[in-house]
Design a protein around this motif. Structure first.
Motif, PDB file in Angstrom:
ATOM      1  N   LEU A 214       0.833  -1.202   0.000  1.00  0.00           N
ATOM      2  CA  LEU A 214       0.000   0.000   0.000  1.00  0.00           C
ATOM      3  C   LEU A 214       0.867   1.251   0.000  1.00  0.00           C
ATOM      4  O   LEU A 214       0.524   2.264  -0.620  1.00  0.00           O
ATOM      5  CB  LEU A 214      -0.931   0.001   1.208  1.00  0.00           C
ATOM      6  CG  LEU A 214      -1.970  -1.120   1.249  1.00  0.00           C
ATOM      7  CD1 LEU A 214      -2.738  -1.073   2.572  1.00  0.00           C
ATOM      8  CD2 LEU A 214      -2.915  -1.031   0.069  1.00  0.00           C
ATOM      9  N   GLU A 215       2.016   1.174   0.680  1.00  0.00           N
ATOM     10  CA  GLU A 215       2.930   2.318   0.764  1.00  0.00           C
ATOM     11  C   GLU A 215       3.477   2.717  -0.605  1.00  0.00           C
ATOM     12  O   GLU A 215       3.923   3.847  -0.788  1.00  0.00           O
ATOM     13  CB  GLU A 215       4.109   2.000   1.699  1.00  0.00           C
ATOM     14  CG  GLU A 215       3.716   1.662   3.115  1.00  0.00           C
ATOM     15  CD  GLU A 215       3.430   0.178   3.353  1.00  0.00           C
ATOM     16  OE1 GLU A 215       3.426  -0.226   4.518  1.00  0.00           O
ATOM     17  OE2 GLU A 215       3.208  -0.573   2.387  1.00  0.00           O
ATOM     18  N   ASP A 216       3.457   1.796  -1.552  1.00  0.00           N
ATOM     19  CA  ASP A 216       3.955   2.072  -2.899  1.00  0.00           C
ATOM     20  C   ASP A 216       2.845   2.494  -3.849  1.00  0.00           C
ATOM     21  O   ASP A 216       3.062   2.621  -5.045  1.00  0.00           O
ATOM     22  CB  ASP A 216       4.682   0.838  -3.453  1.00  0.00           C
ATOM     23  CG  ASP A 216       5.955   0.531  -2.677  1.00  0.00           C
ATOM     24  OD1 ASP A 216       6.502   1.438  -2.025  1.00  0.00           O
ATOM     25  OD2 ASP A 216       6.406  -0.634  -2.722  1.00  0.00           O
ATOM     26  N   GLY A 217       1.657   2.700  -3.315  1.00  0.00           N
ATOM     27  CA  GLY A 217       0.558   3.218  -4.116  1.00  0.00           C
ATOM     28  C   GLY A 217      -0.467   2.196  -4.560  1.00  0.00           C
ATOM     29  O   GLY A 217      -1.405   2.532  -5.275  1.00  0.00           O
ATOM     30  N   ARG A 218      -0.304   0.948  -4.145  1.00  0.00           N
ATOM     31  CA  ARG A 218      -1.280  -0.069  -4.534  1.00  0.00           C
ATOM     32  C   ARG A 218      -2.580   0.163  -3.782  1.00  0.00           C
ATOM     33  O   ARG A 218      -2.598   0.599  -2.642  1.00  0.00           O
ATOM     34  CB  ARG A 218      -0.757  -1.463  -4.198  1.00  0.00           C
ATOM     35  CG  ARG A 218      -1.740  -2.546  -4.622  1.00  0.00           C
ATOM     36  CD  ARG A 218      -1.258  -3.908  -4.147  1.00  0.00           C
ATOM     37  NE  ARG A 218      -2.174  -4.950  -4.558  1.00  0.00           N
ATOM     38  CZ  ARG A 218      -3.228  -5.346  -3.864  1.00  0.00           C
ATOM     39  NH1 ARG A 218      -3.518  -4.766  -2.713  1.00  0.00           N
ATOM     40  NH2 ARG A 218      -4.008  -6.310  -4.297  1.00  0.00           N
ATOM     41  N   GLY A 219      -3.667  -0.145  -4.440  1.00  0.00           N
ATOM     42  CA  GLY A 219      -4.968  -0.022  -3.812  1.00  0.00           C
ATOM     43  C   GLY A 219      -5.934  -0.999  -4.431  1.00  0.00           C
ATOM     44  O   GLY A 219      -5.595  -1.699  -5.388  1.00  0.00           O
ATOM     45  N   TYR A 220      -7.127  -1.050  -3.914  1.00  0.00           N
ATOM     46  CA  TYR A 220      -8.127  -1.971  -4.447  1.00  0.00           C
ATOM     47  C   TYR A 220      -8.463  -1.581  -5.878  1.00  0.00           C
ATOM     48  O   TYR A 220      -8.921  -0.477  -6.146  1.00  0.00           O
ATOM     49  CB  TYR A 220      -9.392  -1.948  -3.580  1.00  0.00           C
ATOM     50  CG  TYR A 220     -10.418  -2.938  -4.038  1.00  0.00           C
ATOM     51  CD1 TYR A 220     -10.270  -4.293  -3.773  1.00  0.00           C
ATOM     52  CD2 TYR A 220     -11.521  -2.530  -4.770  1.00  0.00           C
ATOM     53  CE1 TYR A 220     -11.202  -5.220  -4.222  1.00  0.00           C
ATOM     54  CE2 TYR A 220     -12.461  -3.435  -5.215  1.00  0.00           C
ATOM     55  CZ  TYR A 220     -12.294  -4.777  -4.930  1.00  0.00           C
ATOM     56  OH  TYR A 220     -13.207  -5.686  -5.378  1.00  0.00           O
ATOM     57  N   GLY A 221      -8.189  -2.482  -6.807  1.00  0.00           N
ATOM     58  CA  GLY A 221      -8.528  -2.246  -8.199  1.00  0.00           C
ATOM     59  C   GLY A 221      -7.487  -1.498  -9.013  1.00  0.00           C
ATOM     60  O   GLY A 221      -7.714  -1.227 -10.184  1.00  0.00           O
ATOM     61  N   TYR A 222      -6.352  -1.156  -8.428  1.00  0.00           N
ATOM     62  CA  TYR A 222      -5.310  -0.514  -9.226  1.00  0.00           C
ATOM     63  C   TYR A 222      -3.928  -0.887  -8.721  1.00  0.00           C
ATOM     64  O   TYR A 222      -3.738  -1.243  -7.568  1.00  0.00           O
ATOM     65  CB  TYR A 222      -5.490   1.007  -9.302  1.00  0.00           C
ATOM     66  CG  TYR A 222      -5.506   1.724  -7.985  1.00  0.00           C
ATOM     67  CD1 TYR A 222      -4.351   2.261  -7.462  1.00  0.00           C
ATOM     68  CD2 TYR A 222      -6.691   1.893  -7.279  1.00  0.00           C
ATOM     69  CE1 TYR A 222      -4.364   2.937  -6.253  1.00  0.00           C
ATOM     70  CE2 TYR A 222      -6.719   2.565  -6.074  1.00  0.00           C
ATOM     71  CZ  TYR A 222      -5.546   3.084  -5.568  1.00  0.00           C
ATOM     72  OH  TYR A 222      -5.567   3.740  -4.373  1.00  0.00           O
ATOM     73  N   LYS A 223      -2.965  -0.807  -9.635  1.00  0.00           N
ATOM     74  CA  LYS A 223      -1.590  -1.218  -9.356  1.00  0.00           C
ATOM     75  C   LYS A 223      -0.786  -0.068  -8.777  1.00  0.00           C
ATOM     76  O   LYS A 223      -1.126   1.102  -8.955  1.00  0.00           O
ATOM     77  CB  LYS A 223      -0.921  -1.703 -10.643  1.00  0.00           C
ATOM     78  CG  LYS A 223      -1.559  -2.955 -11.215  1.00  0.00           C
ATOM     79  CD  LYS A 223      -0.853  -3.357 -12.499  1.00  0.00           C
ATOM     80  CE  LYS A 223      -1.553  -4.528 -13.128  1.00  0.00           C
ATOM     81  NZ  LYS A 223      -1.069  -5.802 -12.700  1.00  0.00           N
ATOM     82  N   SER A 224       0.307  -0.423  -8.130  1.00  0.00           N
ATOM     83  CA  SER A 224       1.211   0.591  -7.605  1.00  0.00           C
ATOM     84  C   SER A 224       1.943   1.284  -8.751  1.00  0.00           C
ATOM     85  O   SER A 224       1.902   0.852  -9.905  1.00  0.00           O
ATOM     86  CB  SER A 224       2.226  -0.057  -6.655  1.00  0.00           C
ATOM     87  OG  SER A 224       3.056  -0.950  -7.374  1.00  0.00           O
ATOM     88  N   ASP A 225       2.640   2.319  -8.423  1.00  0.00           N
ATOM     89  CA  ASP A 225       3.457   3.074  -9.352  1.00  0.00           C
ATOM     90  C   ASP A 225       4.448   2.138 -10.054  1.00  0.00           C
ATOM     91  O   ASP A 225       5.046   1.272  -9.424  1.00  0.00           O
ATOM     92  CB  ASP A 225       4.207   4.133  -8.537  1.00  0.00           C
ATOM     93  CG  ASP A 225       4.895   5.167  -9.378  1.00  0.00           C
ATOM     94  OD1 ASP A 225       5.716   4.784 -10.231  1.00  0.00           O
ATOM     95  OD2 ASP A 225       4.639   6.364  -9.162  1.00  0.00           O
ATOM     96  N   ASP A 226       4.642   2.318 -11.356  1.00  0.00           N
ATOM     97  CA  ASP A 226       5.579   1.480 -12.107  1.00  0.00           C
ATOM     98  C   ASP A 226       6.995   1.548 -11.542  1.00  0.00           C
ATOM     99  O   ASP A 226       7.738   0.570 -11.618  1.00  0.00           O
ATOM    100  CB  ASP A 226       5.623   1.899 -13.579  1.00  0.00           C
ATOM    101  CG  ASP A 226       4.368   1.524 -14.349  1.00  0.00           C
ATOM    102  OD1 ASP A 226       3.549   0.731 -13.827  1.00  0.00           O
ATOM    103  OD2 ASP A 226       4.206   2.029 -15.473  1.00  0.00           O
ATOM    104  N   LEU A 227       7.376   2.673 -10.999  1.00  0.00           N
ATOM    105  CA  LEU A 227       8.729   2.823 -10.474  1.00  0.00           C
ATOM    106  C   LEU A 227       9.026   1.845  -9.342  1.00  0.00           C
ATOM    107  O   LEU A 227      10.178   1.524  -9.079  1.00  0.00           O
ATOM    108  CB  LEU A 227       8.962   4.263  -9.996  1.00  0.00           C
ATOM    109  CG  LEU A 227      10.384   4.621  -9.586  1.00  0.00           C
ATOM    110  CD1 LEU A 227      11.368   4.367 -10.741  1.00  0.00           C
ATOM    111  CD2 LEU A 227      10.462   6.056  -9.143  1.00  0.00           C
TER     112      LEU A 227
END
Length: 101
Positions: free
Chosen positions: A37-50
């Protein structure tokens, strides 16, 4: 950041950043997004590509929990170590640059 161009760098990555499987034809690796979650992941979407790591199918399935028997901490550690190797490779190959201000 979500960038098709960045994700496609998996095609030129020489090997899986976890198990070392070679990628001679450019079709064995993909960008495995972080599940933190700290890398931007959330329900229904992926974390930042970086925050993605260049992994083969088997290693990707392992860190996503669809293969193997690693616990949550072990999966995170495996992805983190591969992510570090991925970033080091990108910098070494001048595919990304680091600028200090």
């Amino acid at each position: 950041m979500h960038s098709k161009k960045f994700r496609e760098l998996a095609k030129i990555c020489p090997h899986c950043m976890s198990c070392g499987l070679e990628n001679p034809n450019g079709d064995l690796l993909c960008l495995a997004h972080s599940n933190r979650l700290e890398d931007g992941r959330g329900y229904g979407y992926k974390s930042d590509d970086l925050f993605g790591a260049f992994l083969c199918h088997d290693c990707h399935m392992t860190v996503d929990g669809q293969k193997g028997n690693l616990n949550k901490i072990e999966k995170r550690q495996k992805h983190f170590e591969a992510w570090q190797k991925s970033i080091r490779w990108l910098i070494k190959e001048n595919l990304i640059t680091v600028c200090a201000k």
